[in-house]
Design a protein around this motif. Structure first.
Motif, PDB file in Angstrom:
ATOM      1  N   ASN A 142      11.775 -22.985   5.473  1.00 11.12           N
ATOM      2  CA  ASN A 142      10.986 -23.937   4.697  1.00 11.12           C
ATOM      3  C   ASN A 142      10.338 -23.255   3.497  1.00 11.12           C
ATOM      4  N   THR A 143      11.155 -22.494   2.812  1.00  9.08           N
ATOM      5  CA  THR A 143      10.660 -21.664   1.719  1.00  9.08           C
ATOM      6  C   THR A 143      11.530 -21.856   0.479  1.00  9.08           C
ATOM      7  N   VAL A 144      10.887 -21.892  -0.674  1.00  3.28           N
ATOM      8  CA  VAL A 144      11.596 -21.949  -1.940  1.00  3.28           C
ATOM      9  C   VAL A 144      11.306 -20.667  -2.705  1.00  3.28           C
ATOM     10  N   ARG A 184       5.821 -29.844   7.013  1.00  2.00           N
ATOM     11  CA  ARG A 184       6.965 -30.728   6.903  1.00  2.00           C
ATOM     12  C   ARG A 184       7.969 -30.144   5.919  1.00  2.00           C
ATOM     13  N   THR A 185       9.155 -30.728   5.930  1.00  2.00           N
ATOM     14  CA  THR A 185      10.192 -30.351   4.972  1.00  2.00           C
ATOM     15  C   THR A 185      10.228 -31.392   3.870  1.00  2.00           C
ATOM     16  N   PHE A 186      10.377 -30.941   2.638  1.00  2.00           N
ATOM     17  CA  PHE A 186      10.358 -31.831   1.489  1.00  2.00           C
ATOM     18  C   PHE A 186      11.742 -31.946   0.859  1.00  2.00           C
ATOM     19  N   GLY A 187      12.025 -33.130   0.343  1.00  6.85           N
ATOM     20  CA  GLY A 187      13.310 -33.339  -0.295  1.00  6.85           C
ATOM     21  C   GLY A 187      13.457 -32.572  -1.590  1.00  6.85           C
ATOM     22  N   TYR A 188      12.340 -32.350  -2.274  1.00  8.03           N
ATOM     23  CA  TYR A 188      12.369 -31.660  -3.555  1.00  8.03           C
ATOM     24  C   TYR A 188      11.269 -30.610  -3.591  1.00  8.03           C
ATOM     25  N   VAL A 199      -0.357 -30.314   5.369  1.00 12.00           N
ATOM     26  CA  VAL A 199       0.718 -29.692   4.604  1.00 12.00           C
ATOM     27  C   VAL A 199       0.118 -28.613   3.707  1.00 12.00           C
ATOM     28  N   GLN A 200       0.709 -27.439   3.750  1.00 15.49           N
ATOM     29  CA  GLN A 200       0.267 -26.344   2.889  1.00 15.49           C
ATOM     30  C   GLN A 200       1.453 -25.684   2.222  1.00 15.49           C
ATOM     31  N   LEU A 201       1.254 -25.281   0.987  1.00 18.31           N
ATOM     32  CA  LEU A 201       2.237 -24.496   0.252  1.00 18.31           C
ATOM     33  C   LEU A 201       1.581 -23.172  -0.100  1.00 18.31           C
ATOM     34  N   GLN A 202       2.193 -22.093   0.311  1.00 22.61           N
ATOM     35  CA  GLN A 202       1.635 -20.769   0.086  1.00 22.61           C
ATOM     36  C   GLN A 202       2.560 -19.985  -0.818  1.00 22.61           C
ATOM     37  N   ALA A 203       2.114 -19.759  -2.051  1.00 26.08           N
ATOM     38  CA  ALA A 203       2.920 -19.025  -3.022  1.00 26.08           C
ATOM     39  C   ALA A 203       2.565 -17.549  -3.010  1.00 26.08           C
ATOM     40  N   SER A 204       3.557 -16.725  -3.269  1.00 29.78           N
ATOM     41  CA  SER A 204       3.342 -15.286  -3.331  1.00 29.78           C
ATOM     42  C   SER A 204       4.405 -14.649  -4.214  1.00 29.78           C
ATOM     43  N   GLY A 205       4.208 -13.371  -4.520  1.00 29.26           N
ATOM     44  CA  GLY A 205       5.220 -12.623  -5.252  1.00 29.26           C
ATOM     45  C   GLY A 205       4.893 -12.328  -6.695  1.00 29.26           C
ATOM     46  N   GLY A 206       3.801 -12.864  -7.191  1.00 33.18           N
ATOM     47  CA  GLY A 206       3.441 -12.577  -8.570  1.00 33.18           C
ATOM     48  C   GLY A 206       2.987 -11.138  -8.738  1.00 33.18           C
TER      49      GLY A 206
END
Length: 115
Positions: free
Chosen positions: A74-76, A26-30, A1-8
């Motif tokens: 799968n993006t927040v 995977r998809t997360f509930g929160y 599982v990886q979370l890749q943040a961007s936009g700063g």
């Protein structure tokens, strides 16, 4: 599982930025955003549940920030408006299967707001 943040980035006070965090594996509930300013503890900014109907915002950001998610991607996202110098921090995305159990973290993205 990886979370890749961007936009700063660097923005003047009163400006806007949109942060993105793409999750893989995977998809997360929160999903949520936290931030950590220099010399301070990491604090919760906003959270969103799986269907986008349950939202939480820290009081100081409630009227300026908007969290949203696109489950197909799968993006927040975190839309930040009317930014202030005190919003300067490293912003981290996080994901949880169970509410409040933030077991997965992105690498952080720097947001700097100049006065």
């Amino acid at each position: 599982v990886q979370l890749q943040a961007s936009g700063g980035g660097l923005v003047q006070a009163g400006g806007s930025l949109r942060l993105s965090c793409a999750a893989s594996g995977r998809t997360f509930g929160y999903m949520g955003w936290f931030r950590q300013a220099p010399g301070k503890e990491r604090v919760l900014v906003a959270t969103i549940n799986w269907n986008g109907r349950s939202l939480y915002y820290a009081d100081s950001m409630k009227d300026r920030f908007t969290i949203a998610r696109d489950n197909a991607k799968n993006t927040v996202y975190l839309q930040m408006n009317s930014l202030k110098p005190e919003d300067t921090a490293v912003y981290y995305c996080a994901a949880a299967v169970v509410s409040g159990n933030w077991g997965h973290w992105g690498q952080g993205t720097q947001v700097t707001v100049s006065s």
